[in-house]
Design a protein around this motif. Structure first.
Motif, PDB file in Angstrom:
ATOM      1  N   GLY A   1       0.805  -1.224   0.000  1.00 40.92           N
ATOM      2  CA  GLY A   1       0.000   0.000   0.000  1.00 40.92           C
ATOM      3  C   GLY A   1       0.831   1.263   0.000  1.00 40.92           C
ATOM      4  N   PRO A   2       1.722   1.441   0.985  1.00 42.78           N
ATOM      5  CA  PRO A   2       2.517   2.678   0.978  1.00 42.78           C
ATOM      6  C   PRO A   2       3.401   2.802  -0.253  1.00 42.78           C
ATOM      7  N   ALA A   3       3.916   1.684  -0.774  1.00 37.75           N
ATOM      8  CA  ALA A   3       4.717   1.762  -2.000  1.00 37.75           C
ATOM      9  C   ALA A   3       3.872   2.290  -3.156  1.00 37.75           C
ATOM     10  N   ASN A   4       2.603   1.884  -3.182  1.00 40.89           N
ATOM     11  CA  ASN A   4       1.696   2.356  -4.228  1.00 40.89           C
ATOM     12  C   ASN A   4       1.449   3.855  -4.123  1.00 40.89           C
ATOM     13  N   PHE A   5       1.608   4.406  -2.900  1.00 37.11           N
ATOM     14  CA  PHE A   5       1.446   5.848  -2.701  1.00 37.11           C
ATOM     15  C   PHE A   5       2.781   6.592  -2.782  1.00 37.11           C
ATOM     16  N   GLY A   6       3.837   5.897  -3.230  1.00 32.74           N
ATOM     17  CA  GLY A   6       5.101   6.559  -3.508  1.00 32.74           C
ATOM     18  C   GLY A   6       6.145   6.502  -2.412  1.00 32.74           C
ATOM     19  N   VAL A   7       5.877   5.768  -1.330  1.00 30.04           N
ATOM     20  CA  VAL A   7       6.860   5.653  -0.258  1.00 30.04           C
ATOM     21  C   VAL A   7       7.912   4.618  -0.660  1.00 30.04           C
ATOM     22  N   GLN A   8       9.190   4.938  -0.454  1.00 27.49           N
ATOM     23  CA  GLN A   8      10.269   4.052  -0.889  1.00 27.49           C
ATOM     24  C   GLN A   8      11.384   4.018   0.150  1.00 27.49           C
ATOM     25  N   GLY A   9      12.316   3.081  -0.067  1.00 28.27           N
ATOM     26  CA  GLY A   9      13.565   3.042   0.678  1.00 28.27           C
ATOM     27  C   GLY A   9      13.399   2.902   2.178  1.00 28.27           C
ATOM     28  N   PRO A  10      14.253   3.595   2.950  1.00 28.65           N
ATOM     29  CA  PRO A  10      14.213   3.460   4.413  1.00 28.65           C
ATOM     30  C   PRO A  10      12.855   3.825   5.013  1.00 28.65           C
ATOM     31  N   GLU A  11      12.176   4.819   4.446  1.00 23.26           N
ATOM     32  CA  GLU A  11      10.861   5.191   4.987  1.00 23.26           C
ATOM     33  C   GLU A  11       9.869   4.052   4.823  1.00 23.26           C
ATOM     34  N   LEU A  12       9.912   3.373   3.681  1.00 22.95           N
ATOM     35  CA  LEU A  12       9.003   2.249   3.465  1.00 22.95           C
ATOM     36  C   LEU A  12       9.302   1.127   4.454  1.00 22.95           C
ATOM     37  N   ARG A  13      10.572   0.811   4.655  1.00 20.19           N
ATOM     38  CA  ARG A  13      10.931  -0.246   5.599  1.00 20.19           C
ATOM     39  C   ARG A  13      10.469   0.116   7.019  1.00 20.19           C
ATOM     40  N   GLU A  14      10.592   1.397   7.381  1.00 18.15           N
ATOM     41  CA  GLU A  14      10.159   1.839   8.710  1.00 18.15           C
ATOM     42  C   GLU A  14       8.630   1.766   8.837  1.00 18.15           C
ATOM     43  N   ARG A  15       7.921   2.111   7.773  1.00 15.26           N
ATOM     44  CA  ARG A  15       6.457   2.009   7.801  1.00 15.26           C
ATOM     45  C   ARG A  15       6.033   0.554   8.050  1.00 15.26           C
ATOM     46  N   VAL A  16       6.673  -0.367   7.348  1.00 18.40           N
ATOM     47  CA  VAL A  16       6.334  -1.782   7.495  1.00 18.40           C
ATOM     48  C   VAL A  16       6.644  -2.253   8.911  1.00 18.40           C
ATOM     49  N   ARG A  17       7.815  -1.894   9.407  1.00 23.46           N
ATOM     50  CA  ARG A  17       8.200  -2.317  10.760  1.00 23.46           C
ATOM     51  C   ARG A  17       7.222  -1.779  11.797  1.00 23.46           C
ATOM     52  N   ALA A  18       6.899  -0.482  11.695  1.00 30.61           N
ATOM     53  CA  ALA A  18       6.021   0.143  12.686  1.00 30.61           C
ATOM     54  C   ALA A  18       4.615  -0.448  12.641  1.00 30.61           C
ATOM     55  N   ALA A  19       4.116  -0.709  11.434  1.00 32.35           N
ATOM     56  CA  ALA A  19       2.763  -1.256  11.305  1.00 32.35           C
ATOM     57  C   ALA A  19       2.685  -2.665  11.877  1.00 32.35           C
ATOM     58  N   LEU A  20       3.682  -3.491  11.600  1.00 33.77           N
ATOM     59  CA  LEU A  20       3.681  -4.852  12.131  1.00 33.77           C
ATOM     60  C   LEU A  20       3.888  -4.859  13.642  1.00 33.77           C
TER      61      LEU A  20
ATOM     62  N   VAL B   1      -3.149  -1.530   6.212  1.00 36.58           N
ATOM     63  CA  VAL B   1      -3.820  -0.234   6.195  1.00 36.58           C
ATOM     64  C   VAL B   1      -3.051   0.781   7.042  1.00 36.58           C
ATOM     65  N   LEU B   2      -2.595   0.357   8.228  1.00 34.61           N
ATOM     66  CA  LEU B   2      -1.859   1.270   9.106  1.00 34.61           C
ATOM     67  C   LEU B   2      -0.593   1.808   8.438  1.00 34.61           C
ATOM     68  N   ALA B   3       0.034   0.992   7.604  1.00 32.33           N
ATOM     69  CA  ALA B   3       1.278   1.419   6.949  1.00 32.33           C
ATOM     70  C   ALA B   3       1.062   2.610   6.025  1.00 32.33           C
ATOM     71  N   CYS B   4      -0.174   2.850   5.607  1.00 32.67           N
ATOM     72  CA  CYS B   4      -0.488   4.000   4.747  1.00 32.67           C
ATOM     73  C   CYS B   4      -0.785   5.255   5.551  1.00 32.67           C
ATOM     74  N   GLU B   5      -0.755   5.136   6.889  1.00 31.70           N
ATOM     75  CA  GLU B   5      -1.001   6.256   7.805  1.00 31.70           C
ATOM     76  C   GLU B   5      -2.316   6.968   7.490  1.00 31.70           C
ATOM     77  N   PRO B   6      -3.440   6.252   7.587  1.00 28.90           N
ATOM     78  CA  PRO B   6      -4.736   6.835   7.222  1.00 28.90           C
ATOM     79  C   PRO B   6      -5.236   7.838   8.252  1.00 28.90           C
ATOM     80  N   GLU B   7      -6.129   8.686   7.816  1.00 32.78           N
ATOM     81  CA  GLU B   7      -6.822   9.618   8.712  1.00 32.78           C
ATOM     82  C   GLU B   7      -7.840   8.877   9.560  1.00 32.78           C
ATOM     83  N   ILE B   8      -8.517   7.883   8.962  1.00 38.53           N
ATOM     84  CA  ILE B   8      -9.563   7.151   9.661  1.00 38.53           C
ATOM     85  C   ILE B   8      -9.510   5.683   9.257  1.00 38.53           C
ATOM     86  N   LEU B   9      -9.650   4.799  10.247  1.00 43.25           N
ATOM     87  CA  LEU B   9      -9.753   3.366  10.003  1.00 43.25           C
ATOM     88  C   LEU B   9     -11.226   3.002   9.894  1.00 43.25           C
ATOM     89  N   VAL B  10     -11.572   2.272   8.862  1.00 41.14           N
ATOM     90  CA  VAL B  10     -12.932   1.763   8.699  1.00 41.14           C
ATOM     91  C   VAL B  10     -12.853   0.246   8.764  1.00 41.14           C
TER      92      VAL B  10
END
Length: 257
Positions: A118-137, A166-175
């Motif tokens: 998901g975040p990669a599809n929104f343009g997140v790459q490299g270290p930020e993407l790895r951190e998003r995945v780690r934090a979400a898991l 979903v959390l890895a995309c840092e949403p405003e609201i979870l549905v």
């Protein structure tokens, strides 16, 4: 001092509602009117349950939140941004929908790749993407399973990984669509603990009234396309006439303590 007609500038520290629905009405092409002027406002950090019988319009409402359906009348805003065609890319990042069946969201060879998609599809790459995945898991207690296939996880674990995607995309609201369905008691408790620990704005669509009581201080009852009640969850569930009129029922033996 004399008054002037000038208005004070808006306070930049005041956040827009996470979700603001105004007079939303919608009819399907066959003429079936599914929503009749729905109003709903959810502030940042609120956890709200959307309750109602089958056919009440809950799914139709949710499909308006990320632009799958377009309002026949009225408007929807997410974090102050209108749900409209020019904004759909950003809206679909802001609205994180966790489906009832995690298999609708998990399709990559490993858990980590699923969460990164998901975040990669929104343009997140490299270290930020790895951190998003780690934090979400980490947030869902599944970090040690990053290299496993989702097919080898239990139902409750897959539900938590779907939440992490979903959390890895840092949403405003979870549905959350029926988050407790088909979970055993342990998995149900584990998911509840995760959700309560997130501190995220949440709209939970559910028939599970005890789960709504556990997770959501506020509930909205939708029936026949109309909001018929909006208030503290405990008060609404204590209203036997309200539940009976709108085909909602607490489990046998369940008491509000």
């Amino acid at each position: 001092m004399p008054q002037t007609s000038e208005t004070a500038p808006a306070d930049p520290a005041v956040r827009a509602p996470s979700l603001h629905i105004r007079e939303l009405a919608f009819a399907y092409p066959d003429g079936h009117q599914a929503l009749y002027g729905v109003d709903l406002r959810i502030e940042p950090g609120e956890r709200v349950a959307l309750l109602g019988p089958n056919g009440a319009g809950k799914t139709t409402l949710v499909l308006h939140l990320n632009g799958i359906l377009s309002a026949g009348h009225g408007s929807v805003e997410v974090g102050g941004l209108a749900v409209a065609k020019p904004n759909l890319h950003e809206i679909r990042r802001r609205v994180g929908i966790v489906f009832q069946d995690p298999d609708d969201q998990l399709f990559m060879p490993t858990v980590g790749e699923d969460v990164a998609f998901g975040p990669a599809n929104f343009g997140v790459q490299g270290p930020e993407l790895r951190e998003r995945v780690r934090a979400a898991l980490d947030a869902v207690g599944m970090a040690e399973h990053a290299d496993r296939s989702p097919l080898h996880l239990s139902g409750g674990q897959r539900r938590r990984v779907a939440l992490a995607t979903v959390l890895a995309c840092e949403p405003e609201i979870l549905v959350l669509d029926e988050p407790s369905s088909n979970l055993d008691p342990v998995a149900r408790r584990e998911l509840a603990e995760v959700l309560l620990g997130l501190g995220r704005t949440m709209l939970m669509v559910t028939h599970d009234l005890p789960y709504a009581l556990q997770l959501c201080p506020r509930s909205v009852v939708l029936d026949d396309g109309v909001v018929v009640a909006d208030g503290p969850t405990r008060e609404l569930l204590a209203d036997a006439d309200l539940l009976r009129r709108h085909r909602l029922e607490l489990p046998f033996g369940f008491t509000l303590s």
